[in-house]
Scaffold this motif. Structure first.
Motif, short mmCIF file in Angstrom:
data_model
loop_
_atom_site.label_atom_id
_atom_site.label_comp_id
_atom_site.label_asym_id
_atom_site.label_seq_id
_atom_site.Cartn_x
_atom_site.Cartn_y
_atom_site.Cartn_z
N SER A 9 0.98 -1.07 -0.11
CA SER A 9 -0.01 0.13 -0.04
C SER A 9 0.85 1.13 0.09
N SER A 10 0.32 2.34 -0.27
CA SER A 10 1.14 3.63 -0.11
C SER A 10 1.62 3.86 1.15
N GLN A 11 1.15 3.44 2.23
CA GLN A 11 1.81 3.34 3.49
C GLN A 11 3.01 2.31 3.89
N GLY A 12 3.13 1.72 2.97
CA GLY A 12 4.32 0.51 2.93
C GLY A 12 3.71 -0.82 3.54
N GLN A 13 2.51 -0.98 3.93
CA GLN A 13 1.84 -2.16 4.42
C GLN A 13 1.39 -3.06 3.23
N LEU A 14 1.23 -4.30 3.51
CA LEU A 14 0.70 -5.36 2.77
C LEU A 14 -0.98 -5.22 2.66
N ALA A 15 -1.41 -4.96 1.12
CA ALA A 15 -2.65 -5.14 1.13
C ALA A 15 -3.33 -6.25 0.30
N LEU A 16 -4.21 -6.83 0.67
CA LEU A 16 -4.84 -8.09 0.09
C LEU A 16 -5.83 -7.74 -1.06
N TYR A 17 -5.77 -8.19 -2.33
CA TYR A 17 -6.80 -7.95 -3.21
C TYR A 17 -7.32 -9.45 -3.63
N GLY A 19 -8.90 -10.45 -7.03
CA GLY A 19 -9.00 -9.86 -8.40
C GLY A 19 -8.47 -8.39 -8.10
N ASP A 20 -9.34 -7.35 -8.57
CA ASP A 20 -9.10 -6.17 -8.59
C ASP A 20 -9.55 -5.30 -7.30
N THR A 21 -10.45 -6.15 -6.51
CA THR A 21 -10.87 -5.62 -5.32
C THR A 21 -10.21 -5.75 -4.24
N LEU A 22 -10.14 -4.49 -3.58
CA LEU A 22 -9.35 -4.54 -2.05
C LEU A 22 -10.00 -5.27 -1.09
N VAL A 23 -9.45 -6.30 -0.55
CA VAL A 23 -9.88 -6.85 0.60
C VAL A 23 -9.83 -6.27 2.03
N ALA A 24 -8.66 -6.05 2.01
CA ALA A 24 -8.00 -5.44 3.45
C ALA A 24 -6.44 -4.94 3.07
N ASP A 25 -6.51 -3.75 3.89
CA ASP A 25 -5.28 -2.90 3.52
C ASP A 25 -4.09 -2.96 4.43
N ARG A 26 -4.28 -3.88 5.42
CA ARG A 26 -3.12 -4.18 6.36
C ARG A 26 -3.10 -5.53 6.69
N VAL A 27 -2.55 -6.34 5.98
CA VAL A 27 -2.33 -7.78 6.10
C VAL A 27 -0.95 -8.46 6.47
N MET A 28 -1.03 -9.58 6.98
CA MET A 28 0.13 -10.24 7.15
C MET A 28 0.32 -11.68 6.99
N PRO A 29 1.38 -12.01 5.78
CA PRO A 29 0.99 -13.52 5.76
C PRO A 29 1.71 -14.19 6.84
N VAL A 30 1.08 -15.44 7.54
CA VAL A 30 1.67 -16.38 8.61
C VAL A 30 1.52 -17.73 8.14
N LEU A 31 3.09 -18.17 8.33
CA LEU A 31 3.22 -19.84 7.90
C LEU A 31 2.12 -20.54 8.98
N ALA A 32 1.45 -21.44 8.49
CA ALA A 32 0.58 -22.23 9.07
C ALA A 32 1.42 -23.34 9.67
N PHE A 33 2.53 -23.71 9.18
CA PHE A 33 3.53 -25.05 9.61
C PHE A 33 4.85 -24.36 9.44
N PRO A 34 5.29 -23.54 10.22
CA PRO A 34 6.59 -22.83 9.85
C PRO A 34 7.88 -23.89 10.08
N PHE A 35 7.65 -24.89 10.88
CA PHE A 35 8.92 -25.90 10.96
C PHE A 35 8.75 -26.99 10.18
N SER A 36 7.59 -27.63 10.19
CA SER A 36 7.39 -29.04 9.55
C SER A 36 7.05 -28.77 7.73
N ALA A 37 6.30 -27.70 7.49
CA ALA A 37 6.17 -27.50 5.96
C ALA A 37 6.22 -25.94 5.66
#
Length: 155
Positions: A9-17, A19-37
């Motif tokens: 985003s313009s504020q440097g945050q991750l935004a989720l779309y 298609g072309d529709t903005l779903v959320a403007d401040r998101v974070m990816p999180v690994l579901a299984f950070p050690f095993s997968a």
């Protein structure tokens, strides 16, 4: 590939779309299984930790989104790999350890014996008193002295 996309985003945050529709403007990816997968199953959560999207793998995203996720996770999932344990202050807890890692030398405070966990196979995670995690990829690949130190705490 589906139509989920991540953009900065313009504020440097991750935004989720979707298609072309903005779903959320401040998101974070999180690994579901950070050690095993670590390459599978990513949850995209908003600033309140509400799940906005579930992705089975990185391939569910376009290359630009994959690059953004990798960039974000490189900071969030920072876990140095232990190459050698050079010293330990005492064989009881809490104790201060000096570690040689893939990121350089560091001091590490082991608050309790429970701060050493097996991940499966010969992998271990050591959790510092401040919550930072260090990974031992293969217990048997460590030098004899490092294995002896770990054995004293894991007995």
């Amino acid at each position: 590939m589906n139509d989920w996309r991540l953009r900065k985003s313009s504020q440097g945050q991750l935004a989720l779309y979707k298609g072309d529709t903005l779903v959320a403007d401040r998101v974070m990816p999180v690994l579901a299984f950070p050690f095993s997968a670590p390459e599978e199953s990513i949850s995209i959560v908003d600033e309140y930790s509400k799940e906005m999207a579930w992705l089975e793998s990185f391939e569910d995203l376009d290359p630009e989104s994959q690059a953004l996720v990798n960039e974000y996770l490189a900071v969030r999932e920072f876990r140095p790999t232990v190459l050698r344990i050079t010293s330990v202050s005492t064989y009881s807890t809490p104790s201060i350890w000096t570690l040689e890692t893939d990121k350089g030398l560091c001091k590490f405070e082991l608050p309790s014996d429970e701060s050493i966990r097996r991940l499966g196979g010969q992998r271990l995670v050591l959790t510092h008193a401040n919550g930072m995690q260090f990974i031992v990829e293969d217990l048997f690949a460590l030098d004899k002295r490092s294995r002896q130190i770990l054995a004293r705490f894991m007995a």
